[in-house]
Design an enzyme around this catalytic site. Structure first.
Site, PDB file in Angstrom:
ATOM      1  N   ARG A  23      -6.407   0.828 -17.037  1.00  0.00           N
ATOM      2  CA  ARG A  23      -7.367   1.943 -16.860  1.00  0.00           C
ATOM      3  C   ARG A  23      -8.753   1.386 -16.563  1.00  0.00           C
ATOM      4  O   ARG A  23      -9.398   0.770 -17.427  1.00  0.00           O
ATOM      5  CB  ARG A  23      -7.441   2.823 -18.096  1.00  0.00           C
ATOM      6  CG  ARG A  23      -8.488   3.928 -18.016  1.00  0.00           C
ATOM      7  CD  ARG A  23      -8.209   4.956 -16.988  1.00  0.00           C
ATOM      8  NE  ARG A  23      -7.018   5.732 -17.333  1.00  0.00           N
ATOM      9  CZ  ARG A  23      -6.481   6.630 -16.510  1.00  0.00           C
ATOM     10  NH1 ARG A  23      -6.988   6.809 -15.307  1.00  0.00           N
ATOM     11  NH2 ARG A  23      -5.403   7.309 -16.860  1.00  0.00           N
ATOM     12  N   ARG A  31       0.656  -0.659  -8.812  1.00  0.00           N
ATOM     13  CA  ARG A  31      -0.209  -0.968  -9.966  1.00  0.00           C
ATOM     14  C   ARG A  31       0.594  -1.249 -11.236  1.00  0.00           C
ATOM     15  O   ARG A  31       0.033  -1.635 -12.256  1.00  0.00           O
ATOM     16  CB  ARG A  31      -1.235   0.133 -10.203  1.00  0.00           C
ATOM     17  CG  ARG A  31      -0.656   1.493 -10.565  1.00  0.00           C
ATOM     18  CD  ARG A  31      -1.774   2.491 -10.842  1.00  0.00           C
ATOM     19  NE  ARG A  31      -1.237   3.824 -11.167  1.00  0.00           N
ATOM     20  CZ  ARG A  31      -1.938   4.763 -11.801  1.00  0.00           C
ATOM     21  NH1 ARG A  31      -3.198   4.530 -12.140  1.00  0.00           N
ATOM     22  NH2 ARG A  31      -1.393   5.944 -12.062  1.00  0.00           N
ATOM     23  N   HIS A  57      -8.646   2.367  -5.896  1.00  0.00           N
ATOM     24  CA  HIS A  57      -9.142   3.448  -6.762  1.00  0.00           C
ATOM     25  C   HIS A  57     -10.274   2.930  -7.671  1.00  0.00           C
ATOM     26  O   HIS A  57     -10.143   2.937  -8.893  1.00  0.00           O
ATOM     27  CB  HIS A  57      -7.942   3.914  -7.595  1.00  0.00           C
ATOM     28  CG  HIS A  57      -8.103   5.201  -8.337  1.00  0.00           C
ATOM     29  ND1 HIS A  57      -9.062   5.432  -9.293  1.00  0.00           N
ATOM     30  CD2 HIS A  57      -7.380   6.352  -8.284  1.00  0.00           C
ATOM     31  CE1 HIS A  57      -8.933   6.648  -9.801  1.00  0.00           C
ATOM     32  NE2 HIS A  57      -7.933   7.224  -9.198  1.00  0.00           N
ATOM     33  N   ASP A  61     -13.320  16.111  -9.054  1.00  0.00           N
ATOM     34  CA  ASP A  61     -12.193  15.456  -8.383  1.00  0.00           C
ATOM     35  C   ASP A  61     -12.219  15.896  -6.930  1.00  0.00           C
ATOM     36  O   ASP A  61     -11.640  16.899  -6.553  1.00  0.00           O
ATOM     37  CB  ASP A  61     -10.882  15.870  -9.045  1.00  0.00           C
ATOM     38  CG  ASP A  61      -9.723  14.984  -8.605  1.00  0.00           C
ATOM     39  OD1 ASP A  61      -8.654  15.056  -9.249  1.00  0.00           O
ATOM     40  OD2 ASP A  61      -9.888  14.221  -7.625  1.00  0.00           O
ATOM     41  N   GLU A 106     -13.398   6.033  -4.260  1.00  0.00           N
ATOM     42  CA  GLU A 106     -12.146   5.409  -3.831  1.00  0.00           C
ATOM     43  C   GLU A 106     -11.993   5.371  -2.315  1.00  0.00           C
ATOM     44  O   GLU A 106     -12.188   6.414  -1.662  1.00  0.00           O
ATOM     45  CB  GLU A 106     -10.979   6.181  -4.448  1.00  0.00           C
ATOM     46  CG  GLU A 106     -11.082   6.339  -5.954  1.00  0.00           C
ATOM     47  CD  GLU A 106     -10.204   7.428  -6.480  1.00  0.00           C
ATOM     48  OE1 GLU A 106      -9.094   7.633  -5.907  1.00  0.00           O
ATOM     49  OE2 GLU A 106     -10.598   8.111  -7.449  1.00  0.00           O
TER      50      GLU A 106
END
Ligand code: TA6
Length: 290
Positions: A73, A98, A161, A205, A264
């Site tokens: 994270r 990932r 990201h 977002d 991102e």
């Protein structure tokens, strides 16, 4: 688990060490007059970059997992071969890359003092080869080269990201996307056009499509401006989970959200693309302190 002893051949005395990092996961640590940095073989995941004379630029959650089968994270998650929720039930968000243990293939100290770290991942499903190159210097350059090694075209969505460290996200302005069409994805996608300055005063977002623009992140609290440029990317995502979403994420501290903002470099939704058999695509991002 990768053999740390075998990785020592990549160490560079005085600037690059390879050890067991958080969770015992193999970590490449860079410390030079230009910067300090870190990248894990797990997920080919950059977890730190701090140019000399500046506060850290890459943010990490203090609650991050560092374990097989779990994503780290913070840092720069490599999202490939899909972005966002998986089409297939039971598959994780943001793809497979990932979660995988990548192979370290080279570490090179360049003439200007930049350290280039290269990792490789070969997948069978989908048949592909990924090369992640992270160049730690006065700026941070990360590229993801993806090649289709199979016999059928692949539908690709992807992102680098990046989690940026900021003094207070409530006092940040993101510029460079004025007039670009996108979607507010917090609830049901709502179409919007980017304003001159994007600010964050709630869960945010935003996904902007058909843009190759660099953006600047003006951080009033830390009195600095970051520049995030990109290549091979038609989408830009700006994300902060804010209060409620942070509290729902076990690997994200409840009070950490003011200190981060994701910007991102992506190819997502309508910017997804087909990667033909044998073809390659490079996605890149460059982060610097202005
Ligand atoms: O890039 C923004 C986003 O897609 C958000 O919707 C949020 O889900 C974030 O990524 C984090 O995703 P993750 O799977 O890492 O928790």
């Amino acid at each position: 688990m990768t053999d740390l002893a075998a990785l020592q051949r990549f160490a560079v005395p005085g600037s690059v060490t390879i050890d067991a990092g958080c969770g015992g996961l193999p970590r490449v640590s860079i410390s030079t007059p230009l910067c300090r940095g870190e990248i894990y073989l797990h997920g080919a995941h950059v977890t730190a970059w701090q140019p000399a004379g500046h506060a850290p630029v890459i943010w990490m959650s203090t609650q991050s997992w560092f374990a097989a089968g779990k994503p780290i994270r913070g840092g720069i998650p490599v999202c490939w071969p899909w972005f966002g929720p998986a089409a297939e039930a039971g598959k994780p968000a943001h793809g497979l890359a990932r979660f995988a243990d990548w192979d370290l293939t080279s570490v090179a100290a360049e003439a200007d003092g930049t350290v280039a770290v290269v990792l490789r991942l070969a997948l069978t499903a989908p048949a592909s080869e990924l090369i992640l190159t992270a160049r730690f210097g006065r700026r941070l350059e990360v590229t993801l080269d993806a090649r289709n090694t199979g016999t059928t075209a692949l539908a690709i969505g992807e992102a680098l990201h990046t989690y940026l460290a900021v003094g207070d996200v409530r006092r940040v302005q993101v510029r460079g996307l004025a007039g670009v069409a996108g979607f507010d994805r917090v609830a049901q996608p709502i179409a919007l056009t980017a304003p001159e300055s994007i600010t964050v005063a709630a869960e945010t977002d935003l996904l902007f499509n058909a843009t190759e623009s660099a953006v600047t992140v003006q951080d009033a609290a830390w009195n600095r401006t970051l520049r995030v440029a990109k290549s091979g990317s038609r989408s830009t995502v700006v994300w902060n989970p804010w209060i409620a979403k942070s509290a729902k994420m076990p690997d994200f501290g409840d009070h950490e959200w003011p200190g981060m903002l994701c910007v991102e470099a992506a190819n997502a939704l309508t910017d997804g693309y087909q990667l033909a058999p044998g073809a390659s695509h490079r996605l890149g991002t460059v982060i610097e302190v202005m």
